[in-house]
Design a protein around this motif. Structure first.
Motif, mmCIF file in Angstrom:
data_model
loop_
_atom_site.group_PDB
_atom_site.id
_atom_site.type_symbol
_atom_site.label_atom_id
_atom_site.label_comp_id
_atom_site.label_asym_id
_atom_site.label_seq_id
_atom_site.Cartn_x
_atom_site.Cartn_y
_atom_site.Cartn_z
ATOM 1 N N UNK A 105 0.844 -1.202 0.000
ATOM 2 C CA UNK A 105 0.000 0.000 0.000
ATOM 3 C C UNK A 105 0.876 1.248 0.000
ATOM 4 N N UNK A 106 0.481 2.238 -0.777
ATOM 5 C CA UNK A 106 1.276 3.468 -0.779
ATOM 6 C C UNK A 106 1.151 4.209 0.555
ATOM 7 N N UNK A 107 2.213 4.902 0.891
ATOM 8 C CA UNK A 107 2.182 5.751 2.089
ATOM 9 C C UNK A 107 1.929 7.184 1.643
ATOM 10 N N UNK A 108 0.928 7.803 2.236
ATOM 11 C CA UNK A 108 0.557 9.151 1.810
ATOM 12 C C UNK A 108 0.876 10.151 2.910
ATOM 13 N N UNK A 109 1.397 11.283 2.500
ATOM 14 C CA UNK A 109 1.715 12.346 3.456
ATOM 15 C C UNK A 109 0.765 13.504 3.234
ATOM 16 N N UNK A 110 0.040 13.851 4.268
ATOM 17 C CA UNK A 110 -0.949 14.925 4.151
ATOM 18 C C UNK A 110 -0.371 16.196 4.774
ATOM 19 N N UNK A 111 0.291 16.998 3.960
ATOM 20 C CA UNK A 111 0.836 18.251 4.476
ATOM 21 C C UNK A 111 -0.251 19.322 4.437
ATOM 22 N N UNK A 112 -0.388 20.043 5.530
ATOM 23 C CA UNK A 112 -1.417 21.075 5.608
ATOM 24 C C UNK A 112 -0.762 22.450 5.542
ATOM 25 N N UNK A 113 -1.147 23.246 4.556
ATOM 26 C CA UNK A 113 -0.574 24.583 4.416
ATOM 27 C C UNK A 113 -1.624 25.613 4.798
ATOM 28 N N UNK A 114 -1.501 26.129 6.018
ATOM 29 C CA UNK A 114 -2.485 27.110 6.472
ATOM 30 C C UNK A 114 -1.791 28.214 7.257
ATOM 31 N N UNK A 115 -0.553 28.491 6.904
ATOM 32 C CA UNK A 115 0.194 29.516 7.628
ATOM 33 C C UNK A 115 1.091 28.907 8.689
ATOM 34 N N UNK A 116 0.782 27.685 9.113
ATOM 35 C CA UNK A 116 1.685 26.979 10.021
ATOM 36 C C UNK A 116 2.370 25.867 9.231
ATOM 37 N N UNK A 117 3.407 25.297 9.822
ATOM 38 C CA UNK A 117 4.125 24.226 9.135
ATOM 39 C C UNK A 117 3.488 22.879 9.480
ATOM 40 N N UNK A 118 2.424 22.535 8.777
ATOM 41 C CA UNK A 118 1.760 21.267 9.072
ATOM 42 C C UNK A 118 2.318 20.126 8.243
ATOM 43 N N UNK A 119 3.548 19.745 8.570
ATOM 44 C CA UNK A 119 4.175 18.676 7.800
ATOM 45 C C UNK A 119 3.854 17.328 8.455
ATOM 46 N N UNK A 120 3.294 16.435 7.671
ATOM 47 C CA UNK A 120 2.912 15.109 8.165
ATOM 48 C C UNK A 120 4.117 14.189 8.027
ATOM 49 N N UNK A 121 4.837 13.975 9.133
ATOM 50 C CA UNK A 121 6.048 13.154 9.037
ATOM 51 C C UNK A 121 5.783 11.654 8.985
ATOM 52 N N UNK A 122 4.916 11.137 9.867
ATOM 53 C CA UNK A 122 4.735 9.679 9.816
ATOM 54 C C UNK A 122 4.009 9.205 8.549
ATOM 55 N N UNK A 123 3.085 10.026 8.042
ATOM 56 C CA UNK A 123 2.307 9.603 6.880
ATOM 57 C C UNK A 123 1.305 8.519 7.247
ATOM 58 N N UNK A 124 0.517 8.118 6.272
ATOM 59 C CA UNK A 124 -0.557 7.148 6.513
ATOM 60 C C UNK A 124 -0.636 6.182 5.352
ATOM 61 N N UNK A 125 -0.754 4.911 5.656
ATOM 62 C CA UNK A 125 -0.895 3.915 4.590
ATOM 63 C C UNK A 125 -2.339 3.859 4.129
ATOM 64 N N UNK A 126 -2.555 4.016 2.835
ATOM 65 C CA UNK A 126 -3.906 3.976 2.301
ATOM 66 C C UNK A 126 -3.901 3.133 1.029
ATOM 67 N N UNK A 127 -5.060 2.556 0.722
ATOM 68 C CA UNK A 127 -5.133 1.570 -0.358
ATOM 69 C C UNK A 127 -4.718 2.145 -1.716
ATOM 70 N N UNK A 128 -5.247 3.298 -2.073
ATOM 71 C CA UNK A 128 -4.979 3.843 -3.409
ATOM 72 C C UNK A 128 -5.267 5.345 -3.447
ATOM 73 N N UNK A 129 -5.175 5.927 -4.618
ATOM 74 C CA UNK A 129 -5.395 7.366 -4.762
ATOM 75 C C UNK A 129 -6.795 7.782 -4.323
ATOM 76 N N UNK A 130 -7.777 6.943 -4.666
ATOM 77 C CA UNK A 130 -9.159 7.295 -4.326
ATOM 78 C C UNK A 130 -9.319 7.344 -2.809
ATOM 79 N N UNK A 131 -8.694 6.400 -2.111
ATOM 80 C CA UNK A 131 -8.769 6.385 -0.641
ATOM 81 C C UNK A 131 -8.078 7.612 -0.065
ATOM 82 N N UNK A 132 -6.957 7.995 -0.689
ATOM 83 C CA UNK A 132 -6.220 9.174 -0.219
ATOM 84 C C UNK A 132 -7.060 10.430 -0.408
#
Lengths: 73, 257
Positions: free
Chosen positions: A1-28
């Motif tokens: 399964x691909x590991x996806x990183x959800x970085x949030x850009x809202x003026x703060x540094x929301x960098x997702x370091x651990x990431x999340x395993x998800x089945x595919x692009x649609x799941x992401x």
């Protein structure tokens, strides 16, 4: 399964370091929309002048830590 | 060095007997005479060890036993038709896991081990025979069920009405106070037994949102994260963020108090 990183850009540094395993692009994509919905429910003030002042960038990599061909959202 | 996760009594179990933690749990909310306590300790039981995620009880099941958690953590969960899972209760060492089956025929949820657990398994018939002639024990069983219901109401408020930050902080406060009470001491660096995915299923948030919220708590010094282990750093900060009031835990439920 691909590991996806959800970085949030809202003026703060929301960098997702651990990431999340998800089945595919649609799941992401689903996860990103649910996450954004959660952020919005938390703080409706992130909508400024009718626009969402926050973006979520999804970086998906495969098990060999190579970027996936199809990047979503 | 990192303090180990609090999982139960350890050496204390030898002094008090294996059921000491269960008796202490009941005493935390109910008055029991020495005779009542002796009667509990004299109940026959078997010990069972289960691994994380092993099922203790399945929805729909009719059971003849009542497990009590001697060490480790467990959770109740329900699954929606489309596969979404909601964790509806967390059980900590000392907690009886199924007093409800004394009164209700079928299990209405699934019960699973969260960590490695050790259970004392009683027969429901034995428990029933124990409490039937002893009003104070019957009352303790009822109080235990009522407090679990009270915690359930607070969780509804938590999930329905608090924002992600207060929601997570509130849960962490609750767990800290519940575990510190049964441990009988302040817990320095209490390590949470839940993964981010489990926190997400408990709090009705996405794992991504949980991760972001933990980071905010971390920045404020409320929690610490070493690799994937989450420990409580400063419970007073958590209290402030959650605006936590412990009334619903009924920690001082002495009727004469």
């Amino acid at each position: 399964m691909p590991r996806c990183y959800f970085h949030t850009l809202d003026g703060t540094q929301g960098i997702d370091r651990p990431g999340h395993e998800l089945a595919d692009d649609a799941a992401a994509r689903r996860e990103a929309v649910r996450y954004a919905g959660g952020l919005l429910a938390d703080d409706p003030a992130i909508v400024v002048g009718g626009e969402l002042s926050c973006s979520i960038i999804i970086l998906a990599v495969d098990t060999n830590w190579k970027s996936a061909e199809a990047d979503s959202g | 060095m990192r303090s180990p996760r609090w999982m139960g009594d350890g050496p204390r179990a030898i002094e008090e007997g294996r059921l000491g933690i269960f008796v202490r749990k009941l005493l935390s909310h109910s008055r029991l005479s020495t005779a009542d306590q002796t009667a509990i300790a004299a109940l026959p039981f078997s010990l069972r060890t289960l691994e994380p995620n092993d099922y203790i009880l399945n929805e729909g099941e009719r059971t003849k036993i009542c497990p009590v958690l001697l060490s480790g953590f467990a959770y109740r969960q329900k699954i929606s038709a489309d596969g979404g899972r909601q964790i509806v209760a967390l059980k900590i060492p000392g907690d009886p896991l199924d007093f409800q089956s004394l009164y209700l025929e079928r299990a209405d949820h699934n019960l699973q081990a969260l960590t490695k657990v050790q259970l004392a398994i009683f027969s429901l018939d034995d428990l029933e025979a124990l409490i039937a002639p002893r009003a104070s024990l019957a009352r303790a069983v009822l109080v235990d069920i009522l407090i679990e219901a009270s915690i359930g109401r607070e969780w509804l408020l938590n999930i329905g009405r608090r924002n992600a930050l207060a929601r997570l902080a509130h849960l962490l406060c609750e767990l800290y106070y519940r575990v510190a009470q049964i441990a009988g001491e302040a817990l320095d660096g209490f390590e949470l037994p839940l993964t981010q995915e489990q926190l997400a299923d408990l709090l009705g948030l996405t794992p991504v949102h949980i991760n972001r919220t933990i980071k905010i708590l971390e920045d404020r010094g409320a929690v610490k994260r070493v690799s994937r282990r989450l420990t409580i750093g400063d419970v007073d900060t958590l209290r402030r963020i959650a605006e936590f009031s412990d009334t619903y835990l009924h920690r001082n439920n002495d009727p004469k108090g």
